[in-house]
Design a protein around this motif. Structure first.
Motif, PDB file in Angstrom:
ATOM      1  N   ALA A   1      -3.821   1.317 -11.817  1.00  0.00           N
ATOM      2  CA  ALA A   1      -4.815   2.303 -11.373  1.00  0.00           C
ATOM      3  C   ALA A   1      -4.163   3.445 -10.597  1.00  0.00           C
ATOM      4  O   ALA A   1      -4.593   4.594 -10.686  1.00  0.00           O
ATOM      5  CB  ALA A   1      -5.878   1.629 -10.517  1.00  0.00           C
ATOM      6  N   SER A   2      -3.109   3.126  -9.854  1.00  0.00           N
ATOM      7  CA  SER A   2      -2.470   4.151  -9.032  1.00  0.00           C
ATOM      8  C   SER A   2      -1.518   5.041  -9.826  1.00  0.00           C
ATOM      9  O   SER A   2      -0.989   6.010  -9.286  1.00  0.00           O
ATOM     10  CB  SER A   2      -1.717   3.499  -7.862  1.00  0.00           C
ATOM     11  OG  SER A   2      -0.674   2.669  -8.321  1.00  0.00           O
ATOM     12  N   LEU A   3      -1.290   4.721 -11.108  1.00  0.00           N
ATOM     13  CA  LEU A   3      -0.485   5.622 -11.933  1.00  0.00           C
ATOM     14  C   LEU A   3      -1.153   6.986 -12.088  1.00  0.00           C
ATOM     15  O   LEU A   3      -0.487   7.993 -12.358  1.00  0.00           O
ATOM     16  CB  LEU A   3      -0.229   5.005 -13.313  1.00  0.00           C
ATOM     17  CG  LEU A   3       0.806   3.883 -13.365  1.00  0.00           C
ATOM     18  CD1 LEU A   3       0.914   3.329 -14.781  1.00  0.00           C
ATOM     19  CD2 LEU A   3       2.165   4.370 -12.881  1.00  0.00           C
ATOM     20  N   GLY A   4      -2.473   7.021 -11.911  1.00  0.00           N
ATOM     21  CA  GLY A   4      -3.153   8.313 -11.864  1.00  0.00           C
ATOM     22  C   GLY A   4      -2.626   9.148 -10.715  1.00  0.00           C
ATOM     23  O   GLY A   4      -2.542  10.384 -10.810  1.00  0.00           O
TER      24      GLY A   4
ATOM     25  N   VAL B   1      -4.752   0.783  -1.568  1.00  0.00           N
ATOM     26  CA  VAL B   1      -5.146   2.183  -1.776  1.00  0.00           C
ATOM     27  C   VAL B   1      -3.943   3.090  -1.527  1.00  0.00           C
ATOM     28  O   VAL B   1      -3.794   4.129  -2.163  1.00  0.00           O
ATOM     29  CB  VAL B   1      -6.339   2.568  -0.880  1.00  0.00           C
ATOM     30  CG1 VAL B   1      -6.688   4.053  -1.052  1.00  0.00           C
ATOM     31  CG2 VAL B   1      -7.562   1.726  -1.222  1.00  0.00           C
ATOM     32  N   CYS B   2      -3.061   2.667  -0.623  1.00  0.00           N
ATOM     33  CA  CYS B   2      -1.835   3.429  -0.377  1.00  0.00           C
ATOM     34  C   CYS B   2      -0.911   3.439  -1.594  1.00  0.00           C
ATOM     35  O   CYS B   2      -0.036   4.299  -1.688  1.00  0.00           O
ATOM     36  CB  CYS B   2      -1.087   2.880   0.838  1.00  0.00           C
ATOM     37  SG  CYS B   2      -1.480   3.753   2.365  1.00  0.00           S
ATOM     38  N   PHE B   3      -1.079   2.459  -2.504  1.00  0.00           N
ATOM     39  CA  PHE B   3      -0.328   2.521  -3.758  1.00  0.00           C
ATOM     40  C   PHE B   3      -0.582   3.850  -4.451  1.00  0.00           C
ATOM     41  O   PHE B   3       0.303   4.415  -5.093  1.00  0.00           O
ATOM     42  CB  PHE B   3      -0.764   1.383  -4.697  1.00  0.00           C
ATOM     43  CG  PHE B   3      -0.007   0.097  -4.497  1.00  0.00           C
ATOM     44  CD1 PHE B   3       0.885  -0.063  -3.454  1.00  0.00           C
ATOM     45  CD2 PHE B   3      -0.208  -0.969  -5.368  1.00  0.00           C
ATOM     46  CE1 PHE B   3       1.579  -1.251  -3.280  1.00  0.00           C
ATOM     47  CE2 PHE B   3       0.481  -2.165  -5.206  1.00  0.00           C
ATOM     48  CZ  PHE B   3       1.369  -2.302  -4.152  1.00  0.00           C
ATOM     49  N   PHE B   4      -1.837   4.315  -4.352  1.00  0.00           N
ATOM     50  CA  PHE B   4      -2.187   5.590  -4.973  1.00  0.00           C
ATOM     51  C   PHE B   4      -1.366   6.716  -4.338  1.00  0.00           C
ATOM     52  O   PHE B   4      -0.780   7.546  -5.028  1.00  0.00           O
ATOM     53  CB  PHE B   4      -3.685   5.849  -4.804  1.00  0.00           C
ATOM     54  CG  PHE B   4      -4.188   7.035  -5.586  1.00  0.00           C
ATOM     55  CD1 PHE B   4      -4.485   6.914  -6.929  1.00  0.00           C
ATOM     56  CD2 PHE B   4      -4.365   8.271  -4.985  1.00  0.00           C
ATOM     57  CE1 PHE B   4      -4.944   8.000  -7.665  1.00  0.00           C
ATOM     58  CE2 PHE B   4      -4.820   9.361  -5.701  1.00  0.00           C
ATOM     59  CZ  PHE B   4      -5.113   9.223  -7.048  1.00  0.00           C
ATOM     60  N   GLN B   5      -1.316   6.743  -2.988  1.00  0.00           N
ATOM     61  CA  GLN B   5      -0.537   7.770  -2.302  1.00  0.00           C
ATOM     62  C   GLN B   5       0.954   7.595  -2.576  1.00  0.00           C
ATOM     63  O   GLN B   5       1.690   8.573  -2.754  1.00  0.00           O
ATOM     64  CB  GLN B   5      -0.800   7.728  -0.798  1.00  0.00           C
ATOM     65  CG  GLN B   5      -0.017   8.735   0.025  1.00  0.00           C
ATOM     66  CD  GLN B   5      -0.364  10.175  -0.302  1.00  0.00           C
ATOM     67  OE1 GLN B   5      -1.437  10.434  -0.847  1.00  0.00           O
ATOM     68  NE2 GLN B   5       0.513  11.105   0.027  1.00  0.00           N
TER      69      GLN B   5
ATOM     70  N   PRO C   1      -8.612   6.175  -6.032  1.00  0.00           N
ATOM     71  CA  PRO C   1      -8.766   5.470  -4.753  1.00  0.00           C
ATOM     72  C   PRO C   1     -10.066   4.678  -4.664  1.00  0.00           C
ATOM     73  O   PRO C   1     -10.100   3.594  -4.073  1.00  0.00           O
ATOM     74  CB  PRO C   1      -8.736   6.608  -3.726  1.00  0.00           C
ATOM     75  CG  PRO C   1      -8.008   7.714  -4.394  1.00  0.00           C
ATOM     76  CD  PRO C   1      -8.391   7.616  -5.845  1.00  0.00           C
ATOM     77  N   MET C   2     -11.150   5.224  -5.232  1.00  0.00           N
ATOM     78  CA  MET C   2     -12.437   4.527  -5.194  1.00  0.00           C
ATOM     79  C   MET C   2     -12.341   3.196  -5.936  1.00  0.00           C
ATOM     80  O   MET C   2     -12.784   2.158  -5.432  1.00  0.00           O
ATOM     81  CB  MET C   2     -13.515   5.405  -5.819  1.00  0.00           C
ATOM     82  CG  MET C   2     -14.878   4.767  -5.928  1.00  0.00           C
ATOM     83  SD  MET C   2     -16.155   5.941  -6.431  1.00  0.00           S
ATOM     84  CE  MET C   2     -15.531   6.496  -8.017  1.00  0.00           C
ATOM     85  N   PHE C   3     -11.743   3.213  -7.113  1.00  0.00           N
ATOM     86  CA  PHE C   3     -11.594   1.992  -7.904  1.00  0.00           C
ATOM     87  C   PHE C   3     -10.754   0.959  -7.147  1.00  0.00           C
ATOM     88  O   PHE C   3     -11.118  -0.224  -7.054  1.00  0.00           O
ATOM     89  CB  PHE C   3     -10.938   2.323  -9.244  1.00  0.00           C
ATOM     90  CG  PHE C   3     -10.553   1.118 -10.052  1.00  0.00           C
ATOM     91  CD1 PHE C   3     -11.488   0.445 -10.821  1.00  0.00           C
ATOM     92  CD2 PHE C   3      -9.258   0.631 -10.026  1.00  0.00           C
ATOM     93  CE1 PHE C   3     -11.146  -0.679 -11.566  1.00  0.00           C
ATOM     94  CE2 PHE C   3      -8.893  -0.491 -10.759  1.00  0.00           C
ATOM     95  CZ  PHE C   3      -9.843  -1.147 -11.527  1.00  0.00           C
TER      96      PHE C   3
END
Length: 440
Positions: free
Chosen positions: A16-19, A137-141, A121-123
Motif C-alpha cells: 500500500a505504501s508503494l503509492g 502509516v510511516c511506511f507511506f512516508q 495513509p487512510m487504507f
C-alpha cells in the motif's frame, strides 16, 4: 490483549505504501529536468513556475475528488486506479511531444499523487493494529522519501545522456507498473468492509493481519459507525472542528516550512551556491539520503516518543537551519559546503517531525464515518499550499532567497506551538481518538 503482528500485515503495509514511493519519485524527478525545460521552451520565471506546478494542480484535484471513489469502490480498487494514473503519466511525459503534452501528462501524474496521499495513509491506518499504526502509516512516508532518493539517484545516473531529462521522467514507469501488479495481492480495508455490511470479510482480514480481539474490534467499529447516525458522512460540522483544525494546521505548517520548494529545486539551489550541475545532482542525492535516514529514525520513534515531542523537536531544528540558509543568501556567502550542511540539517529535522507525522496525524484525527472526506481536506490543503509555493518559488529566488527562507524559518518555528496544542494519539485506537476529539 496485545496484537501479534503477522508477516502478512508487513506485506500489506509495504504494498500500500508503494503509492508513497511513486508520490516521492514524481515529486523529486522533476528537479533534474526543470532547468532544461525552462531553457528548451524559453520560459519566463512565471511560466516556468507554472509548468512545474502543473503536477501540483493535479494533486489538488486528485485529492479533492478521490474521496467519493474511495468510499464507493473501496480503498484497494482506488489504489489500483491511482497506480494506472502514475503509469500513464510516466510514459506520456517520457514520450513528450511538446510543452502542452508535457503539462498534460504531468497533470495526470499529479492526479495520482494527490489521490494516493489521501487513500494510501487512510487504507494503512484502517487496516493496522493500534500499537503499530504510527509505524505502518510511516511506511507511506518512508516510501515517499525512498522515492525521492531513487529519483535523485536516477537523475544523477542519467544526467549527460542525450535527452536526459526525458529519460528521467520515463524512469517512473518501472515502479508504477510494479505497484499496479502488487496491489492485487492485498485485501480491502476491514473498516470499509464493515461500513458496507461485509463483516465476515472484515473479520477474515483482521485475523490475517494479527488482530487479537477480532470480535471486539469489529463491534467497536460498528458502534462508532452507528453512533454517527444522522448527518452521516458530512465533515464540516461543529463536532469535527478540532479534527479539521488539526489537519489544516498540520498540512499548512508542513508546506510553509518549505519542504516541497526545496525538493523541487534542490539542484538549482546548489548551483546558486557555486556547484556545477553534476555536483548539484550528487548533492541532491545526499539530501535524499538524509531524508531517508531520518525518516527511518522517525518511524522508530513515532510510537515510542509520540507525535507531539517529535514535532516540537523538529520545529526548533528546522527553524535554525532555514535561518542559516537565509543568512547565506543575505550575505551572499556560500563558502564550501555551507548550503549543503544546513539544507541537510533542515531535511533531517523535517524528516523526524512533520515529515514522519503528517500522514499519520491526518489519518488518525477523523472518525471512520468522515475519514475519507477528512483525509481529502487535509491532503488538499497540503497540495494547495505546495502548488502555490512551487509556482512562485522561482520568482521569490530572483527577488532574494533571504526573504523566502526567512519566511520558511518563521513558519517552522510556528509549528512548535502546534505541537504544544495538539493531543497525543500514540497507543490509542482510532475509536478512542474519535471519542476524545469529537464532541457532540
Amino acid at each position: 490483549m496485545k496484537n501479534t503482528i503477522k508477516p502478512f500485515m508487513f506485506w500489506v503495509a509495504f504494498v500500500a505504501s508503494l503509492g508513497g514511493l511513486l508520490f516521492g519519485f514524481d515529486t523529486a524527478v522533476i528537479s533534474g529536468a526543470e532547468k532544461q525545460i525552462q531553457t528548451v521552451y524559453h520560459l519566463s520565471d512565471f511560466a516556468h513556475g507554472f509548468t512545474i506546478a502543473t503536477a501540483l494542480i493535479g494533486t489538488i484535484i486528485g485529492a479533492l475528488f478521490c474521496g467519493s471513489p474511495a468510499e464507493k469502490l473501496g480503498r484497494r480498487k482506488s489504489l489500483i486506479i491511482i497506480a494506472a494514473l502514475y503509469l500513464i503519466s510516466a510514459i506520456g511525459s517520457g514520450a513528450i511531444v511538446n510543452w502542452y503534452s508535457f503539462m498534460f501528462f504531468r497533470f495526470i501524474g499529479g492526479l495520482g499523487v494527490g489521490a494516493s496521499s489521501v487513500v494510501g495513509p487512510m487504507f494503512i491506518a484502517e487496516i493496522s493494529p493500534s500499537s503499530w499504526r504510527g509505524r505502518f502509516v510511516c511506511f507511506f512516508q518512508f516510501n515517499i522519501v525512498l522515492g525521492i532518493l531513487l529519483a535523485y539517484f536516477a537523475n544523477f545516473l542519467i544526467a549527460g545522456v542525450p535527452h536526459d531529462w526525458q529519460w528521467m521522467l520515463l524512469a517512473e514507469s518501472i515502479p508504477a507498473l510494479l505497484f499496479n501488479l502488487l496491489l492485487f495481492t492485498i485485501p480491502e480495508s476491514p473498516r470499509w468492509l464493515i461500513k458496507t455490511g461485509r463483516e465476515d470479510e472484515a473479520k477474515d482480514v483482521f485475523r490475517r493481519t494479527g488482530e487479537s480481539d477480532v470480535e471486539g474490534e469489529t463491534a467497536s467499529i460498528r458502534e462508532s459507525l452507528e453512533r454517527e447516525g444522522e448527518g452521516h458522512g458530512r465533515l464540516f460540522r461543529k463536532k469535527y472542528s478540532k479534527s479539521i483544525m488539526l489537519a489544516f494546521l498540520m498540512a499548512t505548517f508542513n508546506q510553509f516550512c518549505g519542504i516541497n520548494a526545496v525538493l523541487y529545486y534542490a539542484p538549482r539551489l546548489f548551483e546558486m551556491s557555486g556547484v556545477m550541475r553534476s555536483g548539484a545532482m550528487l548533492q541532491s542525492v545526499l539530501i535524499g539520503l538524509t531524508n531517508l535516514t531520518f525518516t527511518m529514525l522517525g518511524m522508530f520513534l513515532i510510537d515510542k516518543v509520540g507525535r507531539k515531542k517529535l514535532i516540537g523537536i523538529g520545529a526548533v531544528g528546522m527553524a535554525l537551519c532555514q535561518a542559516m540558509v537565509a543568512r547565506g543568501f543575505a550575505l551572499e556567502s556560500f563558502g564550501g559546503y555551507y548550503m549543503l550542511i544546513f539544507l541537510m540539517g533542515y531535511i533531517a529535522f523535517f524528516a523526524i517531525s512533520l515529515g514522519a507525522t503528517i500522514w499519520v496525524v491526518i489519518a488518525e484525527v477523523f472518525p471512520t464515518d468522515v475519514r475519507a472526506s477528512g483525509q481529502v481536506f487535509g491532503s488538499m490543503t497540503h497540495w494547495v499550499w505546495s502548488a502555490l509555493l512551487t509556482w512562485f518559488f522561482p520568482m521569490f529566488l530572483s527577488v532574494g532567497g533571504a526573504y523566502i527562507f526567512g519566511f520558511f524559518s518563521i513558519m517552522a518555528f510556528g509549528s512548535l506551538f502546534y505541537a504544544i496544542w495538539m493531543p497525543e494519539t500514540k497507543d490509542k485506537s482510532l475509536e478512542q481518538i474519535q471519542k476524545e476529539l469529537v464532541k457532540e
